[in-house]
Design a protein around this motif. Structure first.
Motif, mmCIF file in Angstrom:
data_model
loop_
_atom_site.group_PDB
_atom_site.id
_atom_site.type_symbol
_atom_site.label_atom_id
_atom_site.label_comp_id
_atom_site.label_asym_id
_atom_site.label_seq_id
_atom_site.Cartn_x
_atom_site.Cartn_y
_atom_site.Cartn_z
ATOM 1 N N ALA A 1 -5.095 -10.819 -20.064
ATOM 2 C CA ALA A 1 -5.399 -10.476 -21.452
ATOM 3 C C ALA A 1 -5.014 -9.021 -21.670
ATOM 4 N N GLU A 2 -4.259 -8.765 -22.726
ATOM 5 C CA GLU A 2 -3.888 -7.384 -23.032
ATOM 6 C C GLU A 2 -5.125 -6.595 -23.436
ATOM 7 N N GLY A 3 -5.083 -5.268 -23.216
ATOM 8 C CA GLY A 3 -6.256 -4.454 -23.465
ATOM 9 C C GLY A 3 -5.954 -3.183 -24.230
ATOM 10 N N ILE A 4 -6.939 -2.751 -25.017
ATOM 11 C CA ILE A 4 -6.887 -1.487 -25.753
ATOM 12 C C ILE A 4 -8.160 -0.722 -25.420
ATOM 13 N N TRP A 5 -8.021 0.606 -25.256
ATOM 14 C CA TRP A 5 -9.187 1.447 -24.963
ATOM 15 C C TRP A 5 -9.157 2.698 -25.830
ATOM 16 N N THR A 6 -10.327 3.126 -26.257
ATOM 17 C CA THR A 6 -10.463 4.343 -27.043
ATOM 18 C C THR A 6 -11.923 4.779 -26.998
ATOM 19 N N ASP A 7 -12.294 5.737 -27.848
ATOM 20 C CA ASP A 7 -13.703 6.100 -27.981
ATOM 21 C C ASP A 7 -14.011 6.336 -29.453
ATOM 22 N N GLU A 8 -15.212 6.789 -29.730
ATOM 23 C CA GLU A 8 -15.675 6.905 -31.106
ATOM 24 C C GLU A 8 -14.774 7.793 -31.957
ATOM 25 N N THR A 9 -14.129 8.780 -31.344
ATOM 26 C CA THR A 9 -13.296 9.706 -32.109
ATOM 27 C C THR A 9 -11.962 9.103 -32.521
ATOM 28 N N LEU A 10 -11.464 8.120 -31.783
ATOM 29 C CA LEU A 10 -10.127 7.542 -31.943
ATOM 30 C C LEU A 10 -9.025 8.599 -31.825
ATOM 31 N N GLU A 11 -9.316 9.698 -31.128
ATOM 32 C CA GLU A 11 -8.305 10.738 -30.934
ATOM 33 C C GLU A 11 -7.347 10.402 -29.803
ATOM 34 N N TRP A 12 -7.610 9.332 -29.078
ATOM 35 C CA TRP A 12 -6.728 8.883 -28.009
ATOM 36 C C TRP A 12 -6.785 7.358 -27.937
ATOM 37 N N VAL A 13 -5.781 6.793 -27.304
ATOM 38 C CA VAL A 13 -5.757 5.343 -27.120
ATOM 39 C C VAL A 13 -4.961 5.017 -25.865
#
Length: 277
Positions: free
Chosen positions: A225-237
C-alpha cells in the motif's frame, strides 16, 4: 491490571497472530496448487487460513482506534475489546463462503478467549509498544483534503511525485532501496527529531484510514500500500510508491540535503531508464 497493559496485550497478540497466520498461509501455498481460472478460486486449505489474518487485521484496526493516551477504565476497555472481537469488519471479512466464515468465527473466538485469560491473570506484564492510533473517518477525510490543498495529492488517491510526472524543484525522489537497504529511514527519523517531532500522520491506500504514530514506528516504505506522511503543520511530506520510489519535500527535504552525505547516489529513475543488468 492497568488499562494500558490490557490494551498493549491486545495489540501485541493481534500483531503476533497476523505474522503467524501470514507465515502459515505461505507454507500452505507451498503444498497446495492454486486453482487456475477465475480470480478468487482458492484451495480449501487456503480458505481456512487467509480469512483469519483478514479478520485479525480488522480487529487490530478497531483496537488501535482507542487512544493509548486516553484509554477508558479497565472494565470499559475489556468490553470495547470484546466488541471488536465480535463486530470488527473490513472489505475482506464480508460475503464469505462457509469455510471462510467458519475460520473467521474461530479466530474471533480465539481473541475473546485471550481477553478473558489476560483479565484472569494475577500479575500480567507486557513490553510497551510505540504509540499508534487509527484515525476516525472524519479525521482521515480531513487529512486527505489538507494534503490535496497543500501538496497536490488527489483526495481519493495516494499517488504523487515522481510517478505523476516530472519531479519539481524542491522534491527529492529516491530509489526505495535508500530506505530498505540504505541509511534512509534512520536519517529521516533523525531529521524529524531535529525538527522537534515526536509523532507523524500516516495515510495509506486501499481504504486504510491512516494513523497517528510515534516517530520510532515511522517507516517511509511501500508495504503493498502506498503511503503518505506529514504532521500538523504540513510543512513537509514524504511519499512511498509502488514504483520503488520514496519522495520528500518541504522542510524535511531541506534537512535531508544537509544531513545525508550520499543522497544523490540514491536518486530514483523509472525502470525503463535504468541500465540493463
Amino acid at each position: 491490571m492497568e488499562s494500558a497493559t490490557l490494551h498493549t496485550m491486545a495489540r501485541r497478540y493481534l500483531m503476533s497472530r497476523n505474522d503467524k497466520l501470514h507465515a502459515e498461509y505461505a507454507e500452505v501455498q507451498k503444498h497446495t496448487r492454486r486453482m487456475t481460472g477465475a480470480p478468487g478460486n482458492y484451495a480449501d486449505e487456503e480458505k481456512r487460513v487467509y480469512p483469519r489474518y483478514n479478520v485479525v487485521a480488522a480487529m487490530l484496526r478497531e483496537v488501535e482506534r482507542l487512544d493509548p493516551d486516553d484509554l477508558p477504565p479497565l472494565s470499559q476497555l475489556a468490553s470495547a475489546l470484546a466488541t471488536a472481537a465480535t463486530t470488527a469488519q473490513s472489505v475482506f471479512t464480508t460475503n464469505l463462503g462457509p469455510i471462510e466464515a467458519e475460520a473467521t468465527a474461530a479466530e474471533r473466538e480465539l481473541f475473546r478467549r485471550a481477553i478473558k485469560g489476560w483479565l484472569a491473570a494475577p500479575d500480567p506484564r507486557v513490553e510497551p509498544l510505540p504509540y499508534r492510533r487509527v484515525l476516525s473517518d472524519e479525521e482521515a477525510q480531513g487529512w486527505r483534503r489538507r494534503l490535496e490543498q497543500r501538496w497536490g495529492f488527489q483526495r481519493d488517491m495516494t499517488v504523487w511525485h515522481p510517478i505523476i510526472g516530472e519531479v519539481p524543484e524542491g522534491v527529492i525522489a529516491l530509489n526505495s532501496a535508500a530506505v530498505w537497504d540504505g541509511p534512509g529511514t534512520e536519517l529521516v527519523r533523525a531529521a524529524l527529531r531535529d525538527m522537534g517531532l515526536r509523532r507523524v500522520i500516516e495515510i495509506r491506500e486501499h481504504g486504510d484510514l491512516g494513523s497517528l504514530l510515534d516517530l520510532d514506528a515511522f517507516e517511509p516504505t511501500y508495504t503493498g500500500a502506498e503511503g503518505i506522511w506529514t504532521d500538523e503543520t504540513l510543512e513537509w511530506v514524504a511519499y512511498a510508491s509502488h514504483e520503488a520510489s520514496v519522495a520528500f519535500a518541504g522542510t524535511l527535504a531541506d534537512r535531508l540535503r544537509s544531513s545525508w552525505p550520499d543522497l544523490d547516489d540514491w536518486t530514483w529513475a523509472p525502470w525503463w531508464d535504468q541500465p540493463a543488468k
